[in-house]
Scaffold this motif. Structure first.
Motif, PDB file in Angstrom:
ATOM      1  N   UNK A  43       0.821  -1.214   0.000  1.00 60.50           N
ATOM      2  CA  UNK A  43       0.000   0.000   0.000  1.00 60.50           C
ATOM      3  C   UNK A  43       0.850   1.256   0.000  1.00 60.50           C
ATOM      4  N   UNK A  86      -4.093   0.644  -2.693  1.00 63.56           N
ATOM      5  CA  UNK A  86      -3.397  -0.633  -2.830  1.00 63.56           C
ATOM      6  C   UNK A  86      -2.635  -0.618  -4.145  1.00 63.56           C
ATOM      7  N   UNK A 104      -8.864   4.676  -0.383  1.00 63.57           N
ATOM      8  CA  UNK A 104      -9.545   4.773   0.902  1.00 63.57           C
ATOM      9  C   UNK A 104      -9.181   6.080   1.571  1.00 63.57           C
ATOM     10  N   UNK A 130     -13.794   5.333   7.649  1.00 58.61           N
ATOM     11  CA  UNK A 130     -13.133   5.187   6.352  1.00 58.61           C
ATOM     12  C   UNK A 130     -14.156   5.090   5.236  1.00 58.61           C
ATOM     13  N   UNK A 134      -1.066  -9.847   5.871  1.00 59.06           N
ATOM     14  CA  UNK A 134      -2.270  -9.667   6.692  1.00 59.06           C
ATOM     15  C   UNK A 134      -2.756 -11.020   7.154  1.00 59.06           C
ATOM     16  N   UNK A 142      -7.875  -8.332  12.924  1.00 55.66           N
ATOM     17  CA  UNK A 142      -6.983  -8.312  11.768  1.00 55.66           C
ATOM     18  C   UNK A 142      -5.576  -8.042  12.280  1.00 55.66           C
ATOM     19  N   UNK A 144     -12.261  -3.282  13.773  1.00 52.40           N
ATOM     20  CA  UNK A 144     -13.155  -2.165  13.509  1.00 52.40           C
ATOM     21  C   UNK A 144     -14.531  -2.592  13.970  1.00 52.40           C
ATOM     22  N   UNK A 157      -9.967 -10.333   1.932  1.00 54.01           N
ATOM     23  CA  UNK A 157      -9.150  -9.388   2.679  1.00 54.01           C
ATOM     24  C   UNK A 157      -9.298  -7.989   2.085  1.00 54.01           C
ATOM     25  N   UNK A 158      -9.162  -6.967   2.917  1.00 55.74           N
ATOM     26  CA  UNK A 158      -9.305  -5.613   2.375  1.00 55.74           C
ATOM     27  C   UNK A 158      -8.029  -5.158   1.671  1.00 55.74           C
ATOM     28  N   UNK A 159      -8.195  -4.519   0.562  1.00 52.07           N
ATOM     29  CA  UNK A 159      -7.062  -3.886  -0.118  1.00 52.07           C
ATOM     30  C   UNK A 159      -7.450  -2.463  -0.399  1.00 52.07           C
ATOM     31  N   UNK A 160      -6.924  -1.397   0.125  1.00 56.18           N
ATOM     32  CA  UNK A 160      -5.749  -1.364   1.006  1.00 56.18           C
ATOM     33  C   UNK A 160      -6.007  -1.986   2.361  1.00 56.18           C
ATOM     34  N   UNK A 161      -4.943  -2.293   3.068  1.00 56.98           N
ATOM     35  CA  UNK A 161      -5.062  -3.146   4.235  1.00 56.98           C
ATOM     36  C   UNK A 161      -5.731  -2.468   5.423  1.00 56.98           C
ATOM     37  N   UNK A 162      -5.948  -1.165   5.368  1.00 60.18           N
ATOM     38  CA  UNK A 162      -6.568  -0.537   6.539  1.00 60.18           C
ATOM     39  C   UNK A 162      -8.081  -0.534   6.455  1.00 60.18           C
ATOM     40  N   UNK A 163      -8.656  -1.232   5.497  1.00 62.04           N
ATOM     41  CA  UNK A 163     -10.102  -1.268   5.390  1.00 62.04           C
ATOM     42  C   UNK A 163     -10.710  -2.334   6.279  1.00 62.04           C
ATOM     43  N   UNK A 164     -12.026  -2.384   6.373  1.00 61.05           N
ATOM     44  CA  UNK A 164     -12.666  -3.416   7.189  1.00 61.05           C
ATOM     45  C   UNK A 164     -12.669  -4.754   6.473  1.00 61.05           C
ATOM     46  N   UNK A 165     -12.565  -5.819   7.260  1.00 64.33           N
ATOM     47  CA  UNK A 165     -12.660  -7.177   6.697  1.00 64.33           C
ATOM     48  C   UNK A 165     -14.123  -7.472   6.455  1.00 64.33           C
ATOM     49  N   UNK A 191     -15.500  -7.334  -3.101  1.00 64.06           N
ATOM     50  CA  UNK A 191     -14.953  -6.278  -3.960  1.00 64.06           C
ATOM     51  C   UNK A 191     -16.074  -5.452  -4.576  1.00 64.06           C
ATOM     52  N   UNK A 246     -17.287  -3.007  -2.101  1.00 60.72           N
ATOM     53  CA  UNK A 246     -16.346  -1.897  -1.904  1.00 60.72           C
ATOM     54  C   UNK A 246     -16.464  -0.901  -3.045  1.00 60.72           C
TER      55      UNK A 246
END
Lengths: 221, 640
Positions: free
Chosen positions: A62, A85, A94, A117, A145, A152, A184, B385-393, B397, B400
């Motif tokens: 990222x 990403x 995001x 977010x 991850x 997570x 979250x 998995x979320x991409x980017x990684x700071x998103x919620x699981x 897609x 999103x």
């Protein structure tokens, strides 16, 4: 599951109020770090502890940019983060707002902070610049991850992004990996913090995940 | 005046004041401890003082002296004061004397002037070798007997264990069990879990089983082996016993039947639920027992899910759930029956009532059902998995992208819809029947119609809900001349036919429609083939029509026709094809043979206008098939 379409139509505000209880806007966080030499052992351990042993860890790559905008007067600047990403170009970008950690009682096992977010298109940078935000800094993060239930876990290395193309001339910021355990969740679900603490206990000798007070680490200019 | 003055009376301070600090506090010297006291007393010893023996000698020597008494008194007085330490002092003094003498002797001997150290000659120890040997032999024999008795004991115990116990050790068995199943120890007992919980199942029923040690059984080595009969030889039982809950005992499977409509639906019950005792067959190895129990749990979950969906779904013909059977209508006249067959193994009687038309249990659909449920489990655990990684699981897609791409409410609702298991299996069954019918239709036509050959190629790759077949219509011997091909896509309830010329035709599930289509195509093929053949033969093609408006109205499709002229133009052939009546061929020739000048038409030249068409008796014509006959006809009519 087939949706029953014949529901009574409710107003937008009613549905928004009802949805407030389920929107995840709190982030529970624990952080730690491991040296480069010890990260393989940690990854192996996480692979065994977390869900879906067969599929292995999910890599991510990222690029994050942090913007700030100062309101009228000398208020605290508003900090916004934009993350994309690099390995999945078709996923949306995001935009994230992270609030200050809640200054609750010291007995809370994890950091709790507001986190909102939003998925955006790639034009968000232009949009923020037009609004008046300035980019404070940016970095590239690359790692793996894992997932356990709602938790997570990311093990990542932060790189300084070179000018121009971010792919070449990346130098690592440190010789260690950042380990973060986060959930979250909507506000009011504090029980998850206990689960996070017990999971952090299982990783105990390899990495120590704890509440890190960012204010103490920041240098006040 | 008397003032009262406070007087404080204190005991004198026992300890001496060591110092007084600036704030007036007095620091006392702490009293001496035991060891300090001892040291103080020891310091008072004067080692130079004379010992009492010497004192007596001196006294005897100096008896004449007058101060003997006083010195003896003095020594006596001194002696009495040093009484506790006297012996210590004497001993130390003796030791000192000895050491001094020794050091003097060594110093003198070292000098080698007055004293020399000489070794004392040692006499050789007389040892008899035989005695030594005997002694050693005895010692070794003793050690050997000890070791041998120990080894003997171990060996006997090992052989006894291996002979008596045909079963492996309990702990080894437990290790094997643990390698295959999840176990945990709860207080004194070992509990295991055989459910699909960790694989993503959300079924409420637990799959707990208990592991215990098998009871000690009498070894059957003494008794003669039983004769081989229906019981069979006794199998070696294992060291541990596994107890599964009573509702999971036995063997279960999901039976899937597709059958034609029955008037009496209640008679088609195929229950084999055993009502006998639930005691399990003890000869089953624990692995099979646990696997069977897990399968029972899986089948129960699957049936439970299907039954829930059957009740909730609203189909045009409602599904019925009766006992352990679900009946769903696949196509008009065909029903899909899914039943849970659970037998506990003790019911040895065959089912007394066999329904008269029992179609075979469809293993493919049963396997599909298992796969569908496993897919549901998989989706429950493997969230993207979320991409980017700071998103919620969690969000997929599509979900999103719904935000940035401004999806409306309708799109979001569509995203939420998913097909239930029952719907999916019904679709698969429908497709199965469509495929079966299409195969049947094509095979029947291929058997009936020999003149153009119907060749069908089914695609090797297909999905549970779609298959493809390519049909080639060609005449034997003339396959390079003309070939008509079409592709039929077999769906769940419909067929789609795509012809070479681009026409797309949609058909329903009635097999008659496909049959009619194929027949129409066959006769159109004939006309096309005749035209292609004419090119090869050199005949000219004058006219054709695919949908002829002349003649009687056809019951099926339209007639098609073509007119051909010979190379020199003196002969004409007209062909008309239609599915109902078959083929009609007529020929005409250019200079009329039957020209007779009449009142109106007087001159001879009008004979060149050409005669009328005369029909050919096609069944009398020579030739293997239509095209062959056409070829021969054209060949015979060609005159160079």
């Amino acid at each position: 599951m087939i949706e029953n379409v014949s529901q009574p139509v409710s107003t937008a505000t009613e549905s928004l109020n009802a949805a407030r209880n389920i929107i995840p806007n709190q982030e529970y966080l624990l952080q730690g770090s491991v040296m480069d030499s010890a990260v393989e052992v940690l990854l192996h351990r996480l692979r065994g502890l977390c869900d879906n042993v067969d599929s292995g860890p999910e890599p991510f790559y990222d690029h994050e940019m942090c913007f700030s905008i100062r309101g009228a007067g000398s208020m605290q600047p508003l900090l916004l983060r934009v993350r994309r990403a690099l390995d999945y170009q078709d996923m949306p970008w995001q935009l994230r707002y992270i609030g200050q950690p809640e200054i609750g009682d010291k007995s809370r096992p994890t950091i709790v902070r507001n986190s909102i977010d939003i998925g955006t298109s790639a034009t968000v940078v232009e949009f923020l610049t037009e609004l008046g935000c300035r980019m404070d800094f940016e970095y590239i993060v690359r790692g793996y991850m894992f997932r356990k239930g709602r938790m997570k876990i990311t093990v990542s290395k932060i790189f300084k992004s070179g000018q121009g193309k971010p792919l070449d001339n990346m130098e690592a910021l440190s010789q260690s990996y950042l380990v973060e355990l986060s959930v979250l969740a909507p506000s009011g679900q504090d029980a998850i913090a206990e689960d996070m603490r017990s999971f952090a206990e299982q990783l105990r000798p390899l990495v120590q995940l704890e509440k890190v007070d960012c204010k103490r680490l920041q240098h006040v200019p | 005046m008397a003032y009262s003055v406070s007087i404080s009376v204190e005991a004198p301070i026992e300890n001496q004041i060591q110092e007084i600090t600036y704030d007036g506090q007095e620091l006392y010297q702490s009293p001496l401890s035991m060891s300090e006291n001892l040291a103080r007393l020891a310091q008072k010893i004067d080692f130079n003082k004379v010992i009492p023996e010497e004192v007596e000698k001196e006294n005897s020597d100096s008896l004449e002296k007058s101060d003997d008494e006083s010195s003896s008194k003095d020594s006596a007085a001194f002696q009495s004061s040093l009484w506790p330490w006297d012996s210590v002092r004497n001993k130390l003094r003796n030791a000192l004397t000895e050491v001094c003498v020794l050091s003097d002797v060594l110093a003198i001997a070292k000098e080698k002037r007055y004293m020399v150290l000489d070794p004392v000659p040692q006499e050789g120890v007389e040892t008899k070798p035989m005695v030594q040997v005997y002694a050693r032999k005895k010692a070794l024999a003793g050690a050997a007997t000890v070791l041998l008795t120990g080894a003997e004991r171990l060996r006997t115990s090992q052989t006894e264990i291996s002979r008596n116990r045909t079963t492996p050790d309990f702990h080894i068995e437990l290790l094997r069990l643990r390698q295959n199943w999840r176990l945990k120890k709860v207080s004194n007992s070992i509990i295991g879990d055989l459910s699909y919980r960790t694989a993503g199942s959300k079924y409420a029923q637990t799959g707990m089983f208990e592991v215990t040690k098998a009871e000690e059984e009498n070894p059957t080595t003494g008794s003669p082996p039983p004769s081989p009969g229906p019981g069979g030889a006794p199998k070696p039982s294992s060291a541990l016993r596994v107890m599964v809950p009573s509702e999971l005992q036995g063997v279960a499977y999901i039976e899937v039947l597709c059958q034609k409509d029955q008037e009496d639906l209640c008679s088609a019950s195929i229950n084999v639920l055993g009502s006998g005792p639930t005691a399990t067959n003890p000869d089953i190895h624990w692995q099979q027992k646990l696997e069977a129990a897990q399968n029972v749990l899986f089948c129960k979950e699957l049936f439970n899910q299907l039954a829930k969906e059957a009740v909730q779904l609203q189909a045009p013909i409602p599904h019925m759930v009766v006992g352990n059977q679900i009946m769903a209508t696949v196509l008009p006249g065909i029903q899909l029956i899914i039943s849970l067959c659970h037998s506990t193994g003790t019911d040895k009687k065959p089912p007394s009532q066999n329904p008269p038309q029992k179609s075979e249990h469809d293993h493919v659909l049963e396997h599909s059902l298992h796969q569908l449920l496993r897919e549901v489990h998989h989706k429950n655990t493997h969230h993207p998995f979320p991409h980017p990684s700071s998103g919620p699981i969690g969000p997929s897609k599509k979900r999103c992208l719904a935000g940035p791409m401004a999806a409306d409410r309708y799109e979001l609702m569509e995203m939420m819809k998913s097909q239930t298991l029952l719907e999916q299996i019904i679709q698969q069954a429908q497709h199965f029947f469509m495929r079966l019918r299409t195969e049947y239709v094509l095979d029947t036509i291929a058997k009936e119609v020999k003149d153009p050959l119907i060749v069908s190629h089914w695609n090797a790759l297909n999905s549970p809900t779609q298959s493809c077949v390519k049909i080639n219509i060609m005449t034997h011997g003339y396959d390079s001349v003309c070939r008509t091909s079409l592709i039929v896509h077999v769906g769940e309830k419909s067929l789609k036919c795509v012809c070479r010329d681009g026409r797309v035709m949609h058909m329903s599930y009635e097999p008659q429609e496909l049959r009619d289509l194929i027949f129409c195509q066959i006769y159109q093929h004939q006309i096309t083939a005749v035209q292609a053949l004419a090119k090869c033969m050199g005949w000219q093609f004058l006219a054709n029509s695919s949908h002829l408006g002349l003649g009687a109205v056809e019951p099926l499709g339209n007639a098609s026709s073509c007119i051909l002229a010979s190379p020199i133009g003196d002969r004409l052939i007209a062909v008309r094809c239609e599915p109902h009546m078959g083929v009609q061929v007529a020929i005409a020739q250019s200079p009329r043979k039957d020209f007779f000048p009449g009142q109106l038409v007087k001159e001879r030249k009008w004979e060149n206008l050409g005669g009328s068409f005369k029909e050919v008796r096609w069944d009398k014509m020579e030739g293997k098939n239509f095209l062959n006959k056409m070829e021969l006809l054209m060949a015979s009519l060609t005159s160079s």
